[in-house]
Design an enzyme around this catalytic site. Structure first.
Site, PDB file in Angstrom:
ATOM      1  N   GLU A 184       0.802  -1.214   0.000  1.00 32.46           N
ATOM      2  CA  GLU A 184       0.000   0.000   0.000  1.00 32.46           C
ATOM      3  C   GLU A 184       0.841   1.274   0.000  1.00 32.46           C
ATOM      4  O   GLU A 184       0.302   2.379  -0.167  1.00 32.46           O
ATOM      5  CB  GLU A 184      -0.937  -0.004   1.211  1.00 32.46           C
ATOM      6  CG  GLU A 184      -2.039  -1.059   1.086  1.00 32.46           C
ATOM      7  CD  GLU A 184      -2.934  -1.135   2.298  1.00 32.46           C
ATOM      8  OE1 GLU A 184      -2.522  -0.642   3.364  1.00 32.46           O
ATOM      9  OE2 GLU A 184      -4.038  -1.698   2.173  1.00 32.46           O
TER      10      GLU A 184
ATOM     11  N   GLU B 162       7.662 -21.530   7.727  1.00 32.71           N
ATOM     12  CA  GLU B 162       7.989 -20.645   8.845  1.00 32.71           C
ATOM     13  C   GLU B 162       9.071 -21.230   9.751  1.00 32.71           C
ATOM     14  O   GLU B 162       9.690 -20.523  10.533  1.00 32.71           O
ATOM     15  CB  GLU B 162       6.741 -20.374   9.680  1.00 32.71           C
ATOM     16  CG  GLU B 162       6.295 -21.540  10.532  1.00 32.71           C
ATOM     17  CD  GLU B 162       5.096 -21.187  11.386  1.00 32.71           C
ATOM     18  OE1 GLU B 162       5.236 -21.259  12.612  1.00 32.71           O
ATOM     19  OE2 GLU B 162       4.050 -20.838  10.832  1.00 32.71           O
TER      20      GLU B 162
END
Length: 327
Positions: free
Chosen positions: A110, A141
């Site tokens: 963004e 992960e």
């Protein structure tokens, strides 16, 4: 798309590679985390009416801003350090797994339309790569080595900033990213939702927003996810304010890439200058649609090329450019 604790935050080993003792060790570790604590008072929540469950969730969420507020001095110190690195050309890199990784990618994505940054200036890394944004890759992960590979692919330098994001504060991918970055001299920030986390200990700036146990045991896409989103909003937005990407609370570096943003650009120029529509259109035409430059031509009474030069000389800070404008 995610499960508990940063997409389980617990290592996802196959039965062929791990013994039951490994699982017992991880289970014991998770049981010591605030974000994993069981809430017996909610053990019958599935028996409640929908509106009552919604009220409980809303009440839980209302506690998150207070937890964030307790970390504001630490957050502010991290932002000042980030702005200093980015001001000399460094990049801001988020690294996380599961929900935490997705939030980092979201925040990074963004920045270009909001602040007209290059897509390479703020980067979001998620364990498992772009596909993990929509398809869970929990096993990724567990690899600190994967984080090193991802950062190496970026050509990380000492001018850069790496923010490891993990609700549990124990995710190997996030910790590995921070440890590798710190070894290279890059600035490091660790954002977690448990006190005394390994992630915070590995980073120069440890931000630990302790939101408490989740409504659904271990589902850190809830309060912990909300807390991480709030902090990431601060890290990117206030850093951009410090870098001169705003004029007051106006997004003067907004990239007008569609009709809504083109209309917003004109409104921003109007709010900043009070100029007429005709003056605004002329200013934008003279500055190739650059909002900040258009404002400077009007308030500083300069032409387009002069506005561009003044902004270059002041590193894009509109207030400084206005002060430097000839009167």
């Amino acid at each position: 798309m995610t499960s508990s604790a940063d997409a389980t935050d617990a290592p996802s080993h196959s039965s062929s590679s791990s013994s039951s003792s490994d699982y017992r060790d991880v289970r014991a570790e998770l049981e010591g985390l605030t974000t994993e604590a069981f809430r017996p008072e909610h053990s019958d929540i599935d028996r409640l009416s929908t509106v009552d469950i919604a009220k409980i969730m809303n009440g839980e969420d209302a506690t998150v801003p207070t937890a964030v507020a307790a970390q504001l001095p630490v957050i502010a110190a991290a932002i000042d350090a980030i702005a200093e690195r980015m001001g000399r050309g460094g990049r801001l890199v988020y690294a996380g797994a599961g929900t935490a990784g997705r939030l980092g990618v979201l925040d990074a994505s963004e920045c270009p339309p909001t602040f007209n940054t290059d897509p390479t200036e703020v980067v979001g890394l998620i364990a498992g790569g772009p596909a993990a944004m929509t398809v869970s890759a929990e096993g990724a992960e567990d690899s600190a080595e994967l984080a090193v590979e991802d950062l190496s692919a970026l050509g990380l330098t000492a001018d850069d900033v790496v923010v490891g994001v993990s609700a549990s504060g124990r995710t190997p991918y996030a910790i590995g990213a921070v440890e590798h970055a710190r070894a290279l001299g890059a600035l490091t920030v660790g954002l977690s939702c448990n006190a005394d986390s390994a992630l915070a200990a590995a980073a120069e700036h440890g931000i630990e927003v302790v939101v408490g146990p989740e409504l659904l045991t271990g589902s850190t896409r809830l309060k912990a996810g909300t807390a991480q989103k709030l902090v990431l909003n601060m890290l990117s937005t206030i850093t951009m304010i410090r870098l001169g990407k705003t004029y007051g609370n106006l997004m003067v570096d907004v990239r007008a890439s569609n009709e809504k943003l083109r209309a917003r650009s004109r409104r921003i120029v109007s709010l900043a200058t009070g100029a007429s529509d005709e003056e605004i259109e002329a200013a934008l035409a003279a500055t190739d649609g650059e909002v900040k430059n258009a404002i400077l031509t009007i308030l500083g009474d300069v032409d387009g090329p002069t506005a561009a030069r003044l902004l270059t000389e002041t590193d894009g800070h509109l207030r400084a450019a206005l002060t430097a404008a000839p009167r």
